[in-house]
Design an enzyme around this catalytic site. Structure first.
Site, short mmCIF file in Angstrom:
data_model
loop_
_atom_site.label_atom_id
_atom_site.label_comp_id
_atom_site.label_asym_id
_atom_site.label_seq_id
_atom_site.Cartn_x
_atom_site.Cartn_y
_atom_site.Cartn_z
N ASP A 192 20.72 7.49 22.98
CA ASP A 192 20.68 6.56 21.85
C ASP A 192 22.00 6.67 21.07
O ASP A 192 22.50 7.77 20.81
CB ASP A 192 19.49 6.86 20.94
CG ASP A 192 19.19 5.73 19.99
OD1 ASP A 192 18.14 5.09 20.13
OD2 ASP A 192 20.03 5.47 19.08
N GLY A 236 9.33 -1.57 13.35
CA GLY A 236 10.79 -1.47 13.29
C GLY A 236 11.49 -1.71 14.62
O GLY A 236 12.62 -1.25 14.81
N HIS A 264 11.51 -0.17 25.26
CA HIS A 264 12.20 1.11 25.45
C HIS A 264 11.35 2.23 24.89
O HIS A 264 10.56 2.04 23.96
CB HIS A 264 13.59 1.09 24.81
CG HIS A 264 13.60 0.58 23.39
ND1 HIS A 264 13.56 -0.77 23.10
CD2 HIS A 264 13.62 1.23 22.21
CE1 HIS A 264 13.57 -0.92 21.78
NE2 HIS A 264 13.59 0.27 21.22
N CYS A 298 19.60 -5.23 28.95
CA CYS A 298 19.90 -5.75 30.29
C CYS A 298 21.40 -5.62 30.56
O CYS A 298 21.81 -5.26 31.68
CB CYS A 298 19.46 -7.21 30.44
SG CYS A 298 17.67 -7.42 30.68
P1 AMP Z 1 14.00 0.25 18.15
O1 AMP Z 1 14.29 0.28 16.69
O2 AMP Z 1 12.76 0.98 18.54
O3 AMP Z 1 14.04 -1.16 18.71
O4 AMP Z 1 15.17 1.09 18.82
C1 AMP Z 1 16.37 0.55 19.23
C2 AMP Z 1 17.29 1.73 19.47
O5 AMP Z 1 18.39 1.30 20.22
C3 AMP Z 1 17.83 2.36 18.19
O6 AMP Z 1 17.44 3.73 18.13
C4 AMP Z 1 19.34 2.19 18.33
O7 AMP Z 1 20.05 3.29 17.81
C5 AMP Z 1 19.50 2.04 19.82
N1 AMP Z 1 20.68 1.31 20.25
C6 AMP Z 1 21.09 0.09 19.82
N2 AMP Z 1 22.21 -0.28 20.47
C7 AMP Z 1 22.49 0.72 21.35
C8 AMP Z 1 23.53 0.93 22.31
N3 AMP Z 1 24.51 0.02 22.51
N4 AMP Z 1 23.52 2.07 23.02
C9 AMP Z 1 22.56 2.99 22.82
N5 AMP Z 1 21.54 2.84 21.93
C10 AMP Z 1 21.52 1.73 21.21
ZN ZN Z 2 16.50 -7.00 28.76
#
Ligand code: AMP
Ligand code: ZN
Length: 113
Positions: free
Chosen positions: A30, A92, A99, A7
């Protein structure tokens, strides 16, 4: 959700590299890519996880798949790509704003990450 990382990214409070945006969704790179192309597509509306998708909010999910195809085409992923959503601990999920990982640009194994 004021304490939600994604958000905050939508509101521009945390920087991100935008790939696509419209009134319903935001897509950005990402921060820790697992493939040459690794984009996250998120609804602007806060939905925590796939368990929370219901008949009232599911229209944005089909829109996300439309957007995923457009982004994949624009980024030249003619050879194929994957769209994946992790739901909950076993999968995970680390960020609890739903997302969709759009990954491609290399051969993707099934059992990875
Ligand atoms: P998940 O493990 O499916 O919840 O994926 C979360 C994803 O968010 C991971 O691939 C992280 O590398 C990515 N992520 C976390 N923080 C950020 C950020 N500030 N900007 C871009 N990607 C992010
Ligand atoms: Zn949110």
């Amino acid at each position: 959700m004021s304490d939600c990382l994604f958000c905050k990214i939508i509101k521009g409070e945390i920087p991100s590299t935008k790939v696509y945006e419209d009134e319903l969704v935001y897509a950005f790179k990402d921060i820790n890519p697992i493939a040459p192309v690794h984009v996250l597509i998120i609804p602007k509306q806060h939905i925590s996880m796939l368990w929370d998708v219901n008949e009232e909010n599911s229209a944005v999910i089909s829109h996300i798949y439309e957007v995923a195809g457009k982004i994949a085409k624009e980024l030249g992923l003619e050879n194929g790509f994957r769209v994946a959503t992790n739901c909950g601990e076993d999968a995970g999920q680390t960020v609890f704003h739903i997302h969709f990982h759009l990954i491609g640009g290399r051969k993707l194994g099934w059992e990875e990450q």
